[in-house]
Scaffold this active site. Structure first.
Site, mmCIF file in Angstrom:
data_model
loop_
_atom_site.group_PDB
_atom_site.id
_atom_site.type_symbol
_atom_site.label_atom_id
_atom_site.label_comp_id
_atom_site.label_asym_id
_atom_site.label_seq_id
_atom_site.Cartn_x
_atom_site.Cartn_y
_atom_site.Cartn_z
ATOM 1 C CD GLU A 1 -3.246 -1.038 0.569
ATOM 2 O OE1 GLU A 1 -3.802 0.059 0.685
ATOM 3 O OE2 GLU A 1 -3.760 -1.997 -0.052
ATOM 4 C CG HIS B 1 -3.060 2.681 4.818
ATOM 5 N ND1 HIS B 1 -3.903 3.479 4.077
ATOM 6 C CD2 HIS B 1 -2.863 1.567 4.070
ATOM 7 C CE1 HIS B 1 -4.208 2.877 2.940
ATOM 8 N NE2 HIS B 1 -3.596 1.710 2.913
ATOM 9 C CB CYS C 1 -4.249 9.986 3.224
ATOM 10 S SG CYS C 1 -4.581 9.120 4.743
HETATM 11 N N1 LIG Z 1 -4.037 6.269 5.064
HETATM 12 C C1 LIG Z 1 -3.750 6.613 3.837
HETATM 13 N N2 LIG Z 1 -2.548 6.822 3.503
HETATM 14 N N3 LIG Z 1 -4.688 6.707 2.880
HETATM 15 C C2 LIG Z 1 -6.080 6.697 3.093
HETATM 16 C C3 LIG Z 1 -6.780 5.933 2.021
HETATM 17 C C4 LIG Z 1 -8.276 5.938 2.181
HETATM 18 C C5 LIG Z 1 -8.951 5.002 1.212
HETATM 19 N N4 LIG Z 1 -10.374 5.196 1.256
HETATM 20 C C6 LIG Z 1 -11.165 4.676 0.303
HETATM 21 O O1 LIG Z 1 -10.732 4.056 -0.641
HETATM 22 C C7 LIG Z 1 -12.673 4.883 0.464
HETATM 23 C C8 LIG Z 1 -13.395 5.005 -0.845
HETATM 24 C C9 LIG Z 1 -14.889 4.837 -0.691
HETATM 25 O O2 LIG Z 1 -15.331 4.173 0.253
HETATM 26 O O3 LIG Z 1 -15.642 5.386 -1.551
HETATM 27 C C10 LIG Z 1 -8.584 3.535 1.525
HETATM 28 O O4 LIG Z 1 -9.207 2.960 2.403
HETATM 29 O O5 LIG Z 1 -7.647 3.025 0.898
#
Ligand SMILES: N=C(N)NCCC[C@H](NC(=O)CCC(=O)O)C(=O)O
Length: 451
Positions: free
Chosen positions: A180, A254, A375
Site C-alpha cells: 500500500e 494503514h 494520506c
Molecule cells: N491512510 C492513507 N494513507 N490513505 C487513506 C486511504 C483511504 C482510502 N479510502 C477509500 O478508498 C474509500 C473510498 C470509498 O469508500 O468510496 C482507503 O481505504 O484506501
C-alpha cells in the site's frame, strides 16, 4: 536566495488532486470513515478546492509542493475487462444495473491519496544514488488495485529523467505481496540529504506472527522486504516492524493512521507497533544522523486508538519549512476533539521536541473517506539536481494553484451520488477535464482514453 549548488536537500510533498468523480461508496472494509459515510452525497468541487488550499498554503511557506493528477474515472477499460460491452453509455448503464459495486469501484477518486501511490526512497539511501519509486499494487481492494498502471505512467511523466530517478514495476498483485505504498513507510534522518533509516511497517507477516482478527492487514512483510531489495537499501539502515494487530482491528488500516515520522522525529501512539521499545532500541543503535532521534509517544490514556482514528491526529503531516523549524499540519477533526487538541498543544509547547507550531486544515471531503492530510501527499526527498529534473509544471506556486482552482471550477460538479456514476455526461466531463489537465501540467498522454 540559497546558492543552488549548495542548497540542502528538501522533502517535497506531491499531493493528489481530487478527481471529478469523488464519491462515498463504502468501498474500504476496515476503514471506519469509508463505511460510516457510504452513500452520502459528495461534493467533488469542494473536495478538490480543500486539497488545493492545503497545497497552496504549504507552497506559500516555502515548502517544495508538487501535484499529481487524478485518474480517469469511471474507468471504462476495467468495466469492459469485466464483461460489459457496447458503447460507453451502454457499458455504464449495464454495470449500474447488474453490478453496481463494480461501477462504484471503477468510479472511485481514491488516487487522491498519494501516500498510497508508491514507496519512495531518497537517493542517499539507495545504492545507485537515484531516487527509487515502486508504485503500490494496492491489491487488497479492486477500486485501488486499478490505480497502479496509471500511477506508474504518471510517476514516469513527473520524474522522467533516468539519471536521477529509477522506476520499478508494481509488485505482482497477489495477496502475499500486498503493498500500500508510503503510508506504511517512514524515513528518519539528521538532515534530509543525509543517509537515513528506513522503517517499513507491515500488518501481515510471518506465519507465527499475530494477525488482526476483524479487519484485514493490507501491507505484507514480503512486500516491504522486496521493495527494500529493489531500491538497493542498506540492510543496516532498514527495518521491518509489525503493526499491532489490535489497532488494525480498531480501524488503523494503514500505519500512517497511527504514526508519522519526519527528519529526526517519530510521533506515534503507544499501541502503534507490536514492539515499540524494540523499534526505539533499533533506531538508537543504528543512528548516524547529525541530530539525535526524538521519540514523541502519545499514551492511550491521553488519546485512545478510537480517538486517533476519529481525529486522524497521527495522519498529520510533520513538515520542515526552509528555516528548519518543524510544524504539524492537522485536519479540522483534530482541532475539534478536546483530548486530541490538548495533546497537540502539549506537543507544541514541549521543548524536548522540535515541533513548534500547528496549522489546521478543513479536508472534510477527503476525511469522510478516511483520508487525512498525510494520506493526500507523497513525500519525495530531492537534492538540487533531482529537484531541477522534476517536470516543472507539476510544482505548485500561487499562479499554478490559481490555474488549478479555475480548472476545478470550470469542470467539477458540486454534488455527486451513486446514481450519477452511470451518467455518460459525467464520463465526458471527466475526460474533458483530464485532457485539459495533462496540458496544464505538461504530462503528455497518461490516461487510457489518450493512448
Ligand atoms: N491512510 C492513507 N494513507 N490513505 C487513506 C486511504 C483511504 C482510502 N479510502 C477509500 O478508498 C474509500 C473510498 C470509498 O469508500 O468510496 C482507503 O481505504 O484506501
Amino acid at each position: 536566495m540559497a546558492d543552488p549548488a549548495t542548497a540542502p536537500a528538501v522533502e517535497a510533498n506531491f499531493d493528489g488532486l481530487v478527481g471529478p468523480t469523488h464519491n462515498y461508496a463504502g468501498l474500504s472494509f476496515g476503514n471506519v470513515a469509508s463505511a460510516k459515510n457510504a452513500e452520502q452525497p459528495s461534493n467533488p468541487r469542494l473536495a478538490a478546492r480543500q486539497g488545493l488550499a492545503k497545497m497552496r498554503a504549504l507552497a506559500a511557506i516555502g515548502m517544495a509542493q508538487g501535484v499529481l493528477p487524478p485518474h480517469e474515472r469511471p474507468h471504462l477499460p476495467t468495466l469492459r475487462r469485466l464483461g460489459f460491452s457496447g458503447s460507453d453509455a451502454q457499458v455504464l448503464r449495464a454495470a449500474q444495473q447488474r453490478a453496481p459495486a463494480l461501477l462504484a469501484a471503477a468510479s472511485s477518486a481514491s488516487a487522491m491519496w498519494t501516500a498510497n501511490a508508491a514507496t519512495v526512497s531518497p537517493g542517499t539511501d539507495c545504492r545507485d544514488g537515484r531516487v527509487h519509486f515502486t508504485p503500490a499494487n494496492l491489491c487488497f481492494n479492486l477500486h485501488r488495485a486499478i490505480e497502479a498502471a496509471t500511477t506508474a505512467r504518471v510517476l514516469r511523466a513527473v520524474f522522467a529523467d533516468d539519471r536521477h530517478f529509477s522506476h520499478h514495476a508494481p509488485l505482482p498483485a497477489t495477496p502475499a505481496l500486498g503493498d500500500e505504498g508510503a503510508a506504511n513507510h517512514t524515513r528518519l534522518c539528521g538532515d534530509y540529504g543525509e543517509a537515513g533509516l528506513e522503517l517499513f511497517a507491515y500488518g501481515r507477516g510471518l506465519p507465527d506472527e499475530p494477525a488482526p482478527q476483524r479487519y484485514p492487514a493490507r501491507q505484507t512483510h514480503l512486500a516491504t522486504e522486496t521493495i527494500a531489495r529493489l531500491h538497493g537499501l542498506d540492510d543496516a539502515r532498514t527495518t521491518h516492524v509489525l503493526q499491532r494487530p489490535s489497532v488494525i482491528d480498531q480501524g488503523v488500516f494503514h500505519n500512517d493512521v497511527i504514526a508519522v515520522g519526519n527528519r529526526e522525529v517519530l510521533l506515534y501512539h503507544e499501541q502503534a507497533f507490536a514492539d515499540a521499545a524494540a523499534l526505539k532500541r533499533w533506531i538508537a543503535a543504528h543512528w548516524h544522523g547529525s541530530r539525535v532521534p526524538v521519540f514523541v509517544e502519545v499514551r492511550d490514556r491521553d488519546v485512545s486508538v478510537e480517538a486517533a482514528v476519529g481525529s486522524y491526529l497521527f495522519n498529520s503531516q510533520l513538515i520542515c519549512p526552509p528555516d528548519g523549524s518543524m510544524r504539524l499540519i492537522v485536519a479540522q477533526e483534530s482541532r475539534e476533539h478536546d483530548a486530541v487538541w490538548r495533546t497537540i498543544e502539549g506537543i507544541v509547547h514541549d521543548q524536548r521536541n522540535p515541533i513548534a507550531a500547528v496549522d489546521v486544515f478543513d479536508l472534510r471531503q477527503s476525511m469522510r473517506n478516511g483520508g487525512g492530510p498525510a494520506c493526500l501527499r507523497l513525500r519525495v526527498v530531492l537534492d538540487t539536481a533531482q529537484r531541477a529534473a522534476v517536470n516543472p509544471q507539476c510544482w505548485i506556486d500561487g499562479d499554478r494553484a490559481a490555474a488549478l482552482e479555475q480548472w476545478v471550477d470550470d469542470h467539477y460538479r458540486d454534488r455527486l451520488t451513486a446514481d450519477d456514476l452511470a451518467d455518460p455526461q459525467l464520463l465526458d466531463e471527466s475526460r474533458t477535464a483530464l485532457d485539459a489537465l495533462t496540458r496544464l501540467l505538461g504530462l503528455g498522454s497518461v490516461y487510457d482514453f489518450q493512448l
